[in-house]
Motif scaffolding. Structure first.
Motif, PDB file in Angstrom:
ATOM      1  N   THR A  42     -35.663  51.017  15.847  1.00 16.50           N
ATOM      2  CA  THR A  42     -36.235  50.514  14.611  1.00 16.50           C
ATOM      3  C   THR A  42     -37.312  49.499  14.906  1.00 16.50           C
ATOM      4  O   THR A  42     -37.111  48.601  15.706  1.00 16.50           O
ATOM      5  N   CYS A  44     -39.321  46.238  14.317  1.00 17.01           N
ATOM      6  CA  CYS A  44     -38.996  44.977  13.658  1.00 17.01           C
ATOM      7  C   CYS A  44     -39.913  44.755  12.474  1.00 17.01           C
ATOM      8  O   CYS A  44     -41.132  44.837  12.600  1.00 17.01           O
ATOM      9  N   SER A  49     -37.461  50.282   7.852  1.00 17.26           N
ATOM     10  CA  SER A  49     -36.263  50.034   8.639  1.00 17.26           C
ATOM     11  C   SER A  49     -35.072  49.753   7.730  1.00 17.26           C
ATOM     12  O   SER A  49     -35.201  49.192   6.655  1.00 17.26           O
ATOM     13  N   ALA A  51     -31.193  48.145   7.911  1.00 18.23           N
ATOM     14  CA  ALA A  51     -30.234  47.402   8.716  1.00 18.23           C
ATOM     15  C   ALA A  51     -28.857  48.030   8.623  1.00 18.23           C
ATOM     16  O   ALA A  51     -28.448  48.501   7.560  1.00 18.23           O
ATOM     17  N   ARG A 107     -30.015  39.543   6.995  1.00 19.09           N
ATOM     18  CA  ARG A 107     -30.350  40.458   8.073  1.00 19.09           C
ATOM     19  C   ARG A 107     -30.581  39.699   9.382  1.00 19.09           C
ATOM     20  O   ARG A 107     -31.138  38.603   9.381  1.00 19.09           O
ATOM     21  N   ILE A 109     -32.252  40.378  13.265  1.00 19.01           N
ATOM     22  CA  ILE A 109     -33.014  41.270  14.134  1.00 19.01           C
ATOM     23  C   ILE A 109     -33.097  40.640  15.515  1.00 19.01           C
ATOM     24  O   ILE A 109     -33.356  39.434  15.648  1.00 19.01           O
ATOM     25  N   THR A 111     -34.768  41.464  19.523  1.00 19.38           N
ATOM     26  CA  THR A 111     -35.650  42.329  20.307  1.00 19.38           C
ATOM     27  C   THR A 111     -35.823  41.748  21.705  1.00 19.38           C
ATOM     28  O   THR A 111     -35.717  40.531  21.907  1.00 19.38           O
ATOM     29  N   ALA A 129     -36.535  46.802  17.885  1.00 17.13           N
ATOM     30  CA  ALA A 129     -35.287  46.090  17.609  1.00 17.13           C
ATOM     31  C   ALA A 129     -34.134  46.739  18.356  1.00 17.13           C
ATOM     32  O   ALA A 129     -33.964  47.955  18.327  1.00 17.13           O
ATOM     33  N   ASP A 132     -30.392  45.385  14.461  1.00 16.81           N
ATOM     34  CA  ASP A 132     -30.901  45.237  13.099  1.00 16.81           C
ATOM     35  C   ASP A 132     -29.692  45.441  12.197  1.00 16.81           C
ATOM     36  O   ASP A 132     -29.295  46.566  11.907  1.00 16.81           O
TER      37      ASP A 132
END
Length: 865
Positions: A42, A44, A49, A51, A107, A109, A111, A129, A132
């Motif tokens: 996904t 970011c 996207s 979650a 949410r 995220i 990375t 990501a 997520d």
């Protein structure tokens, strides 16, 4: 997630199923969630996207949200870390309680893409990501969030961000630990402690965030202070730290039981408030955003000098049975608030009705290079060995004070009581240390096992309170003080003797006469002996024999000859210097040894008029029995374990005492030569809390012992006025090496800089130039280069605590540690004082001094540079 049955299933982002037993499910459900990282499919921040849901709660929406305490990460392991935030409606005050009935989800995220440029901002993360997910926000935990991300790569830097509706948190960064069996060339971390909001400044945090390159940060406790407005919190503080106001709080009484204006945190709301306020400072936030923390607590996360669920404010006065007041619900509230606000991978069992419902001791592996063992030295410790209810023989009443029980404790009293408690425990329990333990048996056994089984090169112990003996020989200290106070009188007596026609103005003879008379010789005999010494000197005969032949005893002759010789050696410098040299020789060559030998019965003590006041101080003292000196039997057992199991390269990183100290921890400090070194202790000063020196200075006040703690210097400065700098003598009393003149000037530089900055001298070239000019003046001043220097040298000669290789008891700051296979190097970074009394700001030039402590592999020793 299903909630029935023995095994629960949690789906990760790959729709794999992870089975966990019910206990783990209860741990991780709701407030403490777990997310497993994926390969990352996904983008970011992409609008398409979606979650993964880790909760059934509705998603927060809109723009009316904020992250008032920003974000944080903690407990980095090779495959995981804990991520934290707190999110509330934008209309709420920074420390307001989260409103009930408004639970939502937000949410998270994560990375692996480099987002370094976004640190300090709420710019949307870029890159793929690997997490997520949506996480619950529960008012029952004051809208704080903890999520453990697993499935990460070892030794990897990650970036993360929380999103509530349309609002993004600042970007955060953390680094996972190296793989357990990997070769690691270098680790670098800082350790912090004692960050009182209410005094001094937090400029060090800003400096660390902007300048230090670290793998992680260790916090050793006193992250908050539970008191507001206590006597030790009334000093100068930066203007940006406004006064704290506890929602509830309990009035703090003074030592006599009289209510003060201070309060201490009592309820869960109080403790939450403190964490929220402390974490509201942008500099504190910047540190958490950039580095993962590995944290434990000390006492102030609950109560000053607290043990288990007991407090010490009352000093036993509330309990006629001689025990401190126990407040289990307050302890539970403190536990929960720490759990909610610290990103630590630990478990709080709210179903447990006891106060020991949390376990924070744990360990971390950093490849083959280092194992970090973090201990809890409050929740399981027994009461202090010397209770405040112990009767003071001088008054016939209970001590009812920290002095004599936790601080400045007579060592013979401590030793007797500890031995008695060990004997009792041996006969009544399976653990001889059951009544004298800081760790408790379960944690002690765990610590021993971790140390003995570790294959890492370095074993680093995250330890709250100093392991080194910090003792003081009261007899030697008093003897030194009385000798010092006699120097000026002796000098005057020698000068007056010069007018005696029989001496014909001979300063050598006058010095010998006064020395003999001071040692008890009759005036006529002393005069005859002084002349005999001079005659023998002129004919190269034996000076002592001539003095004895003239009627002096051997001891009297010895000091008379010594004073004569001191005056003779100083002749090139003139009469005044000769007189001073002879006076110091008499004071320290005869008066000091006499007081040491005869204590309160010494004629010099009697003549001082302080015999009654000083009588209780002719013994050895332990300065701080709230630290490991107060749990000596257990310390000995731990150090003997290291020696027996041949565990090498053990170094503790320590906080609590508000000063920089370095030295060895010996297996038995009372053994000949101070015992065998088993490990090294590196103690860091507090970020902002007032120094150990300041506390001791305030306690000494105008007492007869004040001179061994501080020496006030009144310094006139053109265009500024007279400033007062209290020279730190405590370092030398504790065992710092005797200074040179330049070394003493360097010690004065930092407090002098602070005193001038407080007067409004602008930072930069003007401040630096003014400091240099004042130091040059002091160097030429006899009250500094002779009196103060002589005092420091005499106090250093007491040779207390010879295992301590570095002492700076008057400092704020932090420590950076670099670990390699060959050595462990700690940089003690002392910070400058507040600038300008009017504006009360942190200095722009933060670092005042850096001192380096080096420990090489294979040696329990530390070198200072």
């Amino acid at each position: 997630m299903e909630k029935g049955g023995k095994l629960q299933k949690i789906s990760n982002n790959n729709n794999q199923e992870i089975n966990v037993d019910r206990r783990q499910f209860l741990k991780y459900s709701g407030f403490f969630s777990v997310t497993v990282a994926t390969g990352g499919l996904t983008a970011c921040g992409g609008s398409s996207s979606t979650a993964t849901a880790n909760t059934d709660l509705p998603a927060a929406n809109g723009s009316a949200w904020k992250f008032p305490q920003s974000i944080a990460s903690g407990d980095p392991r090779p495959d995981s870390a804990v991520l934290w935030t707190r999110v509330v409606p934008a209309s709420l005050d920074v420390a307001a309680a989260a409103p009930a009935g408004n639970d939502v989800s937000i949410r998270l995220i994560v990375t692996a893409a480099d987002n370094s440029a976004a640190l300090g901002s709420n710019t949307a993360l870029t890159g793929t990501a690997i997490v997520d997910t949506r996480l619950p926000v529960l008012a029952s935990f004051d809208n704080t969030i903890r999520n453990k991300v697993t499935g990460l790569q070892a030794g990897q830097t990650y970036f993360y961000q929380f999103i509530a509706g349309d609002v993004r948190s600042n970007v955060g960064r953390f680094k996972t630990a190296p793989a357990a069996g990997s070769d690691v060339a270098k680790l670098q971390f800082a350790y912090l402690t004692c960050q009182d909001w209410s005094v001094n400044h937090w400029g060090a945090m800003d400096y660390i965030a902007k300048n230090e390159s670290l793998d992680f940060i260790i916090h050793l406790g006193d992250y908050i202070y539970e008191t507001v407005g206590a006597s030790f919190q009334v000093g100068n503080v930066e203007a940006r730290h406004t006064a704290l106001q506890l929602p509830d709080g309990t009035v703090l009484n003074d030592a006599s039981g009289t209510p003060t204006k201070a309060k201490y945190a009592t309820t869960l709301a109080d403790y939450r408030y403190l964490y929220k306020m402390y974490r509201s400072d942008p500099r504190q936030q910047a540190l958490h955003e950039r580095f993962a923390y590995i944290a434990i607590w000390d006492d102030h996360e609950f109560s000053d000098d607290g043990w288990q669920d007991a407090i010490t404010y009352d000093n036993n006065s509330l309990d006629k049975l001689g025990d401190n007041q126990h407040l289990p619900q307050r302890r539970r509230s403190a536990n929960q608030a720490w759990f909610e606000f610290m990103p630590a991978d630990v478990n709080l069992d709210t179903a447990d009705n006891g106060f020991q419902n949390i376990k924070i001791y744990r360990d971390f592996q950093f490849g083959k290079l280092m194992q970090l063992v973090m201990t809890d030295e409050r929740l399981y410790r027994t009461d202090h060995v010397v209770p405040e209810s112990l009767f003071n023989p001088a008054t016939g009443k209970p001590l009812n004070s920290s002095i004599g029980s936790r601080y400045v404790v007579p060592q013979d009293v401590f030793n007797a009581l500890e031995a008695q408690k060990v004997t009792t425990a041996t006969s009544m329990t399976a653990d001889p240390l059951a009544y004298t333990s800081m760790l408790g048996k379960t944690q002690r056994d765990w610590w021993k096992d971790k140390m003995a089984s570790s294959s890492a090169t370095w074993k680093v112990w995250g330890n709250e309170v100093s392991l080194m003996r910090m003792g003081l020989n009261g007899t030697d200290a008093i003897a030194t003080l009385i000798a010092l106070s006699s120097v000026s009188t002796l000098a005057m007596t020698i000068s007056n003797a010069l007018s005696n026609p029989a001496l014909q103005g001979n300063v050598l003879v006058a010095s010998a006469l006064v020395a003999a008379a001071t040692a008890g010789a009759a005036q006529a005999t002393a005069a005859a002996a002084a002349i005999a010494i001079a005659t023998a000197d002129a004919s190269n005969a034996s000076l002592p024999a001539a003095a004895v032949a003239a009627g002096l005893s051997t001891a009297q002759a010895g000091i008379a000859v010594a004073a004569y010789g001191a005056a003779k050696a100083a002749a090139p410098a003139g009469t005044t210097t000769q007189v001073g040299a002879a006076a110091q020789t008499i004071a320290f060559g005869y008066i000091k040894p006499d007081v040491q030998a005869n204590k309160e019965k010494s004629t010099f003590v009697i003549a001082s008029g302080q015999q009654a006041a000083l009588s209780a101080f002719f013994t050895k003292f332990l300065l701080n029995c709230d630290q490991w000196d107060g749990y000596n039997a257990e310390r000995k057992a731990l150090m003997q374990h290291l020696l027996d199991k041949k565990v090498s390269n053990v170094v503790s990183v320590t906080g609590d005492i508000h000063g920089f100290f370095a030295g060895t921890v010996n297996h038995d400090f009372d053994a000949a030569g101070g015992g065998t070194p088993a490990m090294v202790d590196l103690v860091s000063a507090g970020i902002s809390s007032d120094s150990f020196f300041k506390y001791m200075m305030d306690g000494a006040g105008s007492t007869g012992l004040a001179t061994i703690i501080f020496y006030p210097l009144s310094i006139p400065v053109p265009n500024i006025g007279t400033i007062t700098v209290n020279a730190n003598m405590l370092d030398y009393t504790m065992g710092k090496a005797a200074p040179t003149l330049d070394g003493l000037l360097e010690q004065i530089r930092v407090p002098l800089t602070g005193a001038l900055a407080a007067k409004g001298v602008p930072e930069g070239a003007v401040l630096t130039g003014t400091v240099q000019a004042v130091l040059a003046g002091l160097k030429a001043d006899s009250s500094f280069n002779t009196n103060l220097l002589g005092l420091a040298q005499q106090l250093a000669a007491l040779a207390n605590n010879q295992w301590m290789k570095y002492i700076n008891a008057d400092a704020q700051g932090y420590t950076v540690v670099t670990v390699t296979p060959g050595n462990l190097v700690a940089q003690f970074k002392q910070v400058n004082k507040l600038v300008n009394t009017g504006s009360m700001t942190a200095p722009s030039n933060v670092i005042a001094r850096v001192t380096t402590a080096t420990v090489n592999t294979g040696t329990a020793a530390v070198a200072i540079s």
